[in-house]
Write an enzyme that holds these catalytic residues in place. Sequence first.
Site, PDB file in Angstrom:
ATOM      1  N   GLY A  11       0.825  -1.205   0.000  1.00  0.00           N
ATOM      2  CA  GLY A  11       0.000   0.000   0.000  1.00  0.00           C
ATOM      3  C   GLY A  11       0.856   1.250   0.000  1.00  0.00           C
ATOM      4  N   SER A  12       0.304   2.305   0.536  1.00  0.00           N
ATOM      5  CA  SER A  12       0.993   3.589   0.549  1.00  0.00           C
ATOM      6  C   SER A  12       2.103   3.613   1.593  1.00  0.00           C
ATOM      7  CB  SER A  12      -0.002   4.711   0.846  1.00  0.00           C
ATOM      8  OG  SER A  12      -0.463   4.615   2.189  1.00  0.00           O
TER       9      SER A  12
ATOM     10  N   GLY B 273       2.363   2.073   5.383  1.00  0.00           N
ATOM     11  CA  GLY B 273       3.507   1.270   5.785  1.00  0.00           C
ATOM     12  C   GLY B 273       4.180   1.756   7.051  1.00  0.00           C
TER      13      GLY B 273
ATOM     14  N   GLU C  53       5.707  -3.477   1.024  1.00  0.00           N
ATOM     15  CA  GLU C  53       5.784  -3.095  -0.392  1.00  0.00           C
ATOM     16  C   GLU C  53       4.982  -1.808  -0.532  1.00  0.00           C
ATOM     17  OE1 GLU C  53       7.667  -4.512  -2.402  1.00  0.00           O
ATOM     18  OE2 GLU C  53       8.010  -6.536  -1.647  1.00  0.00           O
TER      19      GLU C  53
ATOM     20  N   CYS D 243       2.369   0.128  -8.705  1.00  0.00           N
ATOM     21  CA  CYS D 243       3.436   0.665  -7.870  1.00  0.00           C
ATOM     22  C   CYS D 243       4.716   0.841  -8.680  1.00  0.00           C
ATOM     23  CB  CYS D 243       3.679  -0.221  -6.659  1.00  0.00           C
ATOM     24  SG  CYS D 243       3.936  -1.954  -7.064  1.00  0.00           S
TER      25      CYS D 243
END
Length: 522
Positions: free
Chosen positions: A246-247, A251, A268, A302
Site C-alpha cells: 500500500g501507501s 507502511g 511493499e 506501484c
Amino acid sequence: MSQAVEAAPVAHPLADEVAALLESFGAELPRQAEGSCIVRSPLTGELIVRVQETSPDEARAAIGRAHDAFLAWRQVPAPRRGELVRLLGEELRANKAALGRLVTIEVGKIVSEGLGEVQEMIDICDFAVGLSRQLYGLTMGSERADHSLMEQWHPAGIVGVISAFNFPVAVWSWNAALAFVCGDSVVWKPSEKTPLTAIAVQALAERVIARFPEAPEGLSTLILGGRDVGEVLVDDQRVPVVSATGSTAMGRVVGQRVAARFARAILELGGNNASIVCPSADLDLALCAIAFAAMGTAGQRCTTLRRLFVHDSVYDALVPRLKQVYASVSVGNPLEGDALVGPLIDEAAYTGMERALAEAREVGGIVHGGGRHTHGVAPGGFYVRPALVEMPAQVGPMLHETFAPILYVMRVRSFDEALDLQNGVPQGLSSSIFSNDMRETSRFLSATGSDCGIANVNMGSSGAEIGGAFGGEKETGGGRESGSDAWKAYMRRQTTAINYGRAMPLAQGVKFEIADEGSAKA
C-alpha cells in the site's frame, strides 16, 4: 471461510454477471447480507454488490483457526505441501478467463492485464512447487573438533497478507504460494475497494483444500473490512509475519506496530519510478516501453513510470513523438472495446490526479493531456486522459507518488545529472535506463548507480517477473516478495551445532575446566 455477498438492489448490467462469476467459483450468494462494504465497478461507477464485512471479533477468531491450522500444516512434508500449491495452480488455470474478467470488472484493468494478473498467480504456484523441494539450509565448517555446524529453516507461523486494490489477487498469491510450501497458514485482508476478487480466490483455495487430506481447516482465511480489521491482523501476537502492500503512510503505521511486538514486516510501499534515456538509446524501443510503463493500468501500478529524464541530444527526437502517443492512446471501458487505458479506481484517485497537475502548473510545468475523458464511457466512471508534463526542475509533485497516469519529463545534459535526479527522491522501488553504451548501463547497475530494488536496462520500470524477488528500498519499505530467496522471509532460521565427540571444546579457545575427574574436560 466463505464470504456472504448480496447482489445490488438496483438493476445493473454488471450485477448479474458478477453474481454468476462468484457462483461459478463456489462463493456463497445468500439473498440477504448485513454489512456496509459497498462495491462499485470503476467501469461505470455504479453499485454492483454489497459484501458482509468481518467484525474485529470475527477476525480474531479467524486468526485462532489459522493458528490451529499452522500447528498441523507445519508437520506435513514440504514436497507434499507443494502438491497442494500445484493443485491450486491447476484450479487457477481452469478459471483464468473468469477470474481475469472479474479483475477487469472490479479494478478496471484492460482485459489482457486482468488475464495477465491471473497468469502471475499461476506462475508463482509453479515456482513454489519447485521450491517445495529446495528449502535448503547451509552447512559450515566448525572451529571445534568433532563438531558440525549448520542452519535449517522452519515454518514461521501465520502470514498476514494486506493487499492493495491495484493487484487484487496477484499479491496474495506471491505471499500465499510461498507461505503454504514453507509450512505457514495465511490470513488475508484485501483492499476494501476490491473484495470480490478476493472472495473468488478464497473460494478456489477452499475448493482445493477440501480435497487435500492433509490440509487443515483455516489454512487459508479471508477477512474483509477496513482499518479496524487490518489493525487486528497487524497487532495479533499469533501472526509473526505481516506482508503489507500500500501507501508509504500505511507502511509507516504497519511497520511500527509490527516492530513493537518484534514480529516481521514485509513492506511493499510507494514507488516514484524513473527512466533515463541516453544519447545512444533505441528511441523506437524506448517509446513503446515508456508508453506502457507510464500509462498501463491507468498509471495505478506501484512500478508505474512517473519520471522521465531525457538527454538533451535526443529530447527533441523523442518527446514530440511521446506527446503524439499520449494524444492518441485509446481510453475507454475495456469490456466494450480495445481501449489501452481504463478508468481510475474512484473519484479520490481522480481528485488526486487533478491536484498533482495543478501543483505542476504552479511550479512551471507544461501539461499535455490530462482531464476527464467522457466520450463513449459511463458518466459514473472516472476515466482520464493520461498526462505528460514537461518540468523545469524536479520539484513539487515530482517528489511524491500520485497514483494516476502522469509522466513528468525533464531535459538533462549528462548521465550523472540524470542519475542524481533519479535517486533524489524518498522512494526506491523501480528504475530503468535506455542506452546501448556499456559503460552507462554497467554504471547504472553498479553500487554507485540506481538505488532502487529493481533496475532494468532497455525496458520500462514495470512488468516484473515472478522469478526475481520483488520490492524496493528507502520509503518503498525494503520488503521482498515472490521469487529468488524471498521464501526465507516466511520461515524462521535455526543455527544448529552438533557435538559428536567425547570432549567438550569451547569456541574461541575459551577454557572452563571443572574439578570433576569423571566429567568431560572443557
